[in-house]
Write a protein that holds these residues in place. Structure first.
Motif, mmCIF file in Angstrom:
data_model
loop_
_atom_site.group_PDB
_atom_site.id
_atom_site.type_symbol
_atom_site.label_atom_id
_atom_site.label_comp_id
_atom_site.label_asym_id
_atom_site.label_seq_id
_atom_site.Cartn_x
_atom_site.Cartn_y
_atom_site.Cartn_z
ATOM 1 N N SER A 118 19.349 3.652 -4.306
ATOM 2 C CA SER A 118 18.721 3.143 -3.078
ATOM 3 C C SER A 118 18.362 1.676 -3.235
ATOM 4 C CB SER A 118 17.463 3.957 -2.754
ATOM 5 O OG SER A 118 17.789 5.297 -2.496
ATOM 6 N N ALA A 119 17.856 1.298 -4.435
ATOM 7 C CA ALA A 119 17.487 -0.099 -4.694
ATOM 8 C C ALA A 119 18.716 -1.005 -4.572
ATOM 9 C CB ALA A 119 16.876 -0.224 -6.081
ATOM 10 N N VAL A 146 7.879 4.895 -0.881
ATOM 11 C CA VAL A 146 8.825 3.779 -0.799
ATOM 12 C C VAL A 146 9.768 3.946 0.388
ATOM 13 C CG1 VAL A 146 10.548 2.437 -2.046
ATOM 14 C CG2 VAL A 146 8.702 3.549 -3.307
ATOM 15 N N LYS A 147 10.225 5.162 0.648
ATOM 16 C CA LYS A 147 11.117 5.392 1.793
ATOM 17 C C LYS A 147 10.403 5.070 3.101
ATOM 18 C CE LYS A 147 14.064 8.859 -0.438
ATOM 19 N NZ LYS A 147 14.518 10.262 -0.438
ATOM 20 N N GLU A 148 9.125 5.444 3.158
ATOM 21 C CA GLU A 148 8.335 5.138 4.355
ATOM 22 C C GLU A 148 8.167 3.627 4.512
ATOM 23 O OE1 GLU A 148 7.756 7.400 2.163
ATOM 24 O OE2 GLU A 148 7.319 9.308 3.173
ATOM 25 N N ILE A 175 12.779 -3.044 -2.993
ATOM 26 C CA ILE A 175 13.751 -2.853 -4.073
ATOM 27 C C ILE A 175 13.044 -2.468 -5.372
ATOM 28 C CG2 ILE A 175 15.451 -4.038 -5.536
ATOM 29 C CD1 ILE A 175 16.164 -5.712 -2.985
ATOM 30 N N VAL A 176 11.997 -3.202 -5.714
ATOM 31 C CA VAL A 176 11.226 -2.902 -6.929
ATOM 32 C C VAL A 176 10.600 -1.511 -6.838
ATOM 33 C CG1 VAL A 176 9.193 -3.561 -8.279
ATOM 34 C CG2 VAL A 176 10.758 -5.318 -7.467
ATOM 35 N N GLY A 208 0.822 -1.207 0.000
ATOM 36 C CA GLY A 208 0.000 0.000 0.000
ATOM 37 C C GLY A 208 0.854 1.254 0.000
ATOM 38 N N LEU A 209 1.901 1.268 0.821
ATOM 39 C CA LEU A 209 2.821 2.405 0.872
ATOM 40 C C LEU A 209 3.559 2.560 -0.459
ATOM 41 C CD1 LEU A 209 4.269 1.766 4.440
ATOM 42 C CD2 LEU A 209 2.898 3.760 3.772
#
Length: 297
Positions: free
Chosen positions: A287-288, A254-256, A276-277, A247-248
């Protein structure tokens, strides 16, 4: 037999100097369990003597193997039938999509128990014949929790929550399953606020109650509330964690999602792969790669 060791069981059976009806029934049950329907039926015909359990077992096995005609012949060949026999026939006809025949057998049944009624009502509800199901429901002299839940569940799955709510309110004793059915129904028609209120009113909640509400909150993008309920959840599970995580990520957070996952003691390779995706999808390639290099499963 339950582990598929049917050949070994048959060899042992063949070597037995004396066999009683229980032994024969066990072998027949094993063949049906492993879906060797013809062998089970052949063994039935070889039996020197049978009890009523044998007949009920064979009727059930044939119905599950979709040999409705074979089951009917066994039923008609019985000298004595009990309530289990009749219920097995009714359930078998309904299972094989023969609602009208199942109803006919039900009406012919000399002594009906609550299971008989529940089978018919469930069959009607699955065919969305709610008015007829309600007629049978009203004819019942005694209803158990399952009777009420079958009606509520059918109406809820059809999105007829006003009618489901009416039955739920009239239900004399509500178990957690009935509450969960209502939760799922309101979430299904996107009335998550009502579902949340209902959740708060529940006298007791199980794991499914929490999973249903959190999933509904995630779907309606109430992610902060989903996280709050997840933290309050007495027994957390990976499925619910994954639901919040996705959901996030799907909302670009994505950071959250990454920060949330790092705080969880039971993360797994699927959860980290989702993160990662997610980073790749928002263009955060470094970051991935960093997450990929750091994760330890």
């Amino acid at each position: 037999m339950k582990n598929g060791l049917i050949r070994e069981a048959q060899n042992l059976f063949d070597k037995m100097p004396q066999k009683n009806v229980v032994t024969w029934n066990t072998m027949i049950h094993g063949y049906f369990l492993n879906r060797f329907f013809s062998k089970a039926f052949a063994l039935f015909h070889e039996m020197p003597e049978r009890d009523i359990f044998t007949y009920n077992l064979v009727i059930s096995g044939l119905m599950h193997g979709h040999d409705v005609e074979g089951a009917r012949k066994v039923f008609e060949g019985m000298v004595c039938r009990d309530v289990v026999t009749w219920n097995t026939m009714i359930g078998g006809y309904l299972m094989n999509g023969m609602l009208d025949v199942g109803l006919k057998v039900f009406e012919e049944m000399p002594g009906k128990d609550v299971i008989s009624w529940n089978l018919v009502i469930e069959g009607l509800v699955k065919c969305e014949k709610f008015d007829l199901a309600e007629e049978y429901f009203k004819r019942m002299s005694y209803r158990d929790v399952a009777t009420w839940t079958v009606m509520i569940s059918g109406l809820a799955k059809a999105g007829r929550m006003a009618e489901a709510s009416k039955f739920f309110e009239e239900m004399p004793t509500k178990d957690v399953r009935a509450w969960n059915v209502m939760l799922e129904g309101y979430i299904g028609i996107e009335c998550v606020d009502i579902a949340e209120t209902l959740f708060q009113e529940m006298p007791e909640k199980d794991l499914d109650s929490w999973k249903l509400l959190i999933s509904g909150l995630v779907t309606s993008r109430r992610l902060e509330d989903a996280l709050r309920y997840f933290m309050e959840m007495p027994t957390k599970c990976c499925k619910t964690l994954t639901s919040i995580l996705l959901g996030l990520i799907r909302n670009g957070l994505v950071k959250e999602a990454h920060a949330f996952l790092e705080k969880q003691p039971y993360n797994n390779v699927v959860s980290w792969t989702n993160v990662i995706v997610g980073y790749f999808e928002i263009g955060e390639v470094r970051s991935a790669i960093k997450v990929f290099e750091l994760i330890t499963i």
